[in-house]
Design a protein around this motif. Structure first.
Motif, PDB file in Angstrom:
ATOM      1  N   ILE A 133       0.848  -1.186   0.000  1.00  0.00           N
ATOM      2  CA  ILE A 133       0.000   0.000   0.000  1.00  0.00           C
ATOM      3  C   ILE A 133       0.888   1.243   0.000  1.00  0.00           C
ATOM      4  N   LYS A 179      -2.653   9.604  -2.057  1.00  0.00           N
ATOM      5  CA  LYS A 179      -3.671   8.592  -1.787  1.00  0.00           C
ATOM      6  C   LYS A 179      -3.028   7.218  -1.703  1.00  0.00           C
ATOM      7  N   GLU A 203      -2.983   3.310  -1.860  1.00  0.00           N
ATOM      8  CA  GLU A 203      -3.720   2.232  -2.508  1.00  0.00           C
ATOM      9  C   GLU A 203      -2.827   1.002  -2.627  1.00  0.00           C
ATOM     10  N   ASP A 204      -3.476  -0.148  -2.627  1.00  0.00           N
ATOM     11  CA  ASP A 204      -2.797  -1.434  -2.753  1.00  0.00           C
ATOM     12  C   ASP A 204      -2.443  -1.672  -4.221  1.00  0.00           C
ATOM     13  N   GLY A 254      -6.365   3.667  -8.530  1.00  0.00           N
ATOM     14  CA  GLY A 254      -7.151   2.540  -8.064  1.00  0.00           C
ATOM     15  C   GLY A 254      -6.298   1.353  -7.699  1.00  0.00           C
ATOM     16  N   GLY A 255      -5.005   1.415  -8.014  1.00  0.00           N
ATOM     17  CA  GLY A 255      -4.109   0.326  -7.648  1.00  0.00           C
ATOM     18  C   GLY A 255      -4.490  -0.983  -8.301  1.00  0.00           C
ATOM     19  N   SER A 300      -1.441   8.084 -12.205  1.00  0.00           N
ATOM     20  CA  SER A 300      -1.182   8.075 -10.756  1.00  0.00           C
ATOM     21  C   SER A 300       0.179   8.657 -10.426  1.00  0.00           C
TER      22      SER A 300
END
Length: 353
Positions: free
Chosen positions: A43, A50, A52-53, A188-189, A277
């Motif tokens: 993560i 932000k 995210e995984d 959104g990873g 991202s």
């Protein structure tokens, strides 16, 4: 730095599984299971901070007990493909599982991610680590020698995940150990969809071409002028449909790239970055090769959050010995002599560009 332990369920054999989560000073974290020594989550922040995984996987133990794609998995005793599912060592032939056309792939049916490991934690001001150990007995997967293996994962405040392998066998054997995590670093990873728009760079001018069974032909070819050339960053999907050095159309990547570093020297190998991202993952290793795998045939239901992972849903950088090295005399040998210690390090550095 901190380490949190929590129960993650009980295996079908009745073994209690523990999840280990290492969190650094920036709030970024990695999680591992002592079932399979798998990387369960990574993560990390995007350009806006932000978290995210960014690795594919499952929310439940039952997912990892199936885990056909090998999400987050250490792969051994011999990663990648062995032709005709057999090899000869010291004059003796060793038959292996035939689980990939006529090849043995990633050790066969009993993979390392289906086994329990002993765990030991360590923590300091700047990093924390978990070491997973087990003995692979003589004959397991068909390989000779009792192999004592330790995989140490270390997470630090620079968002670097270091994987250290240490192994010793009491008899001559072969060893090619890697990690099979699938990365998706988009917005959104791991749930971001396909990775075809992500940009990859590989510090390699040569690769080992493959045949229709994805087995190396034994040749070493130049990437220049072909769809195999990642010396400069470009979209993964931009050259799919073009030809490789053998004028074969590339429908996806599952190829070993030859790295230029000296034996035992940790060097830059590859990177993937996402234009939206702005995440980037850089890979450093002392291994002689790295397999780029873009999962063109991935269809896996029941992923994290209940999603279904589809074609090109993630990519792997598998730092490794050359595939089928035991059966290709021109390739570096994967033989580990009795009593000798194998040590190797791979680092995944997560950042913003």
């Amino acid at each position: 730095m901190g380490i949190e332990k929590e129960n993650y369920g009980v295996t079908k054999e009745g073994k209690q599984v523990t999840k280990y989560t290492l969190t650094n000073g920036q709030g970024a974290s990695v999680s591992f299971l002592d079932y399979g020594a798998v990387i369960q989550s990574i993560i990390v922040p995007d350009k806006d901070g932000k978290l995210e995984d960014v690795v594919l996987g499952y929310d439940t133990l039952s997912g990892y007990e199936s885990n056909v794609p090998s999400f987050g998995s250490p792969v051994g005793r011999c990663a990648n493909r062995i032709s005709n599912a057999c090899f000869v060592l010291n004059g003796k032939e060793y038959p292996l599982d035939n689980n990939d056309a006529t090849n043995c792939l990633h050790g066969g049916f009993l993979r390392y991610n289906y086994l329990m490991y002993d765990a030991e934690c360590a923590i300091s001001q700047d990093d924390a680590s978990v070491s997973f150990s087990r003995v692979s007995p003589d004959g397991e997967q068909g390989f000779p020698g009792n192999l004592t293996l330790t995989i140490t994962y270390t997470w630090n405040d620079a968002n670097e995940l270091m994987i250290e392998y240490n192994a010793v066998s009491d008899a001559d054997t072969i060893l090619n150990i890697t990690n099979h995590s699938y990365f998706n670093i988009g917005c959104g990873g791991q749930a971001a969809g396909d990775v075809l728009g992500a940009q990859v760079q590989i510090a390699s001018a040569k690769y080992t071409p493959i045949n229709e069974k994805r087995l190396p032909t034994g040749e070493i070819c130049d990437v220049a002028g072909t769809a195999m050339d990642f010396r400069e960053f470009h979209d993964i999907g931009s050259r799919i449909g073009e030809d490789d050095a053998n004028a074969q159309t590339v429908s996806g990547y599952d190829h070993n790239y030859i790295l230029p570093g000296n034996p035992g020297e940790i060097c830059y190998a590859a990177a993937v970055r996402d234009p939206e991202s702005r995440r980037i993952v850089e890979v450093f290793t002392d291994m002689p090769g790295v397999q780029l795998y873009t999962a063109k045939e991935l269809v896996e239901q029941g992923g994290k959050g209940g999603i279904t992972y589809g074609n090109f849903g993630g990519l792997c950088f598998e730092t490794q010995q050359y595939p089928n090295g035991i059966n290709e005399p021109k390739f570096p040998s994967p033989i580990l002599k009795a009593g000798e210690t194998f040590e190797s390090t791979t680092v995944f550095r997560f950042g913003i560009y």
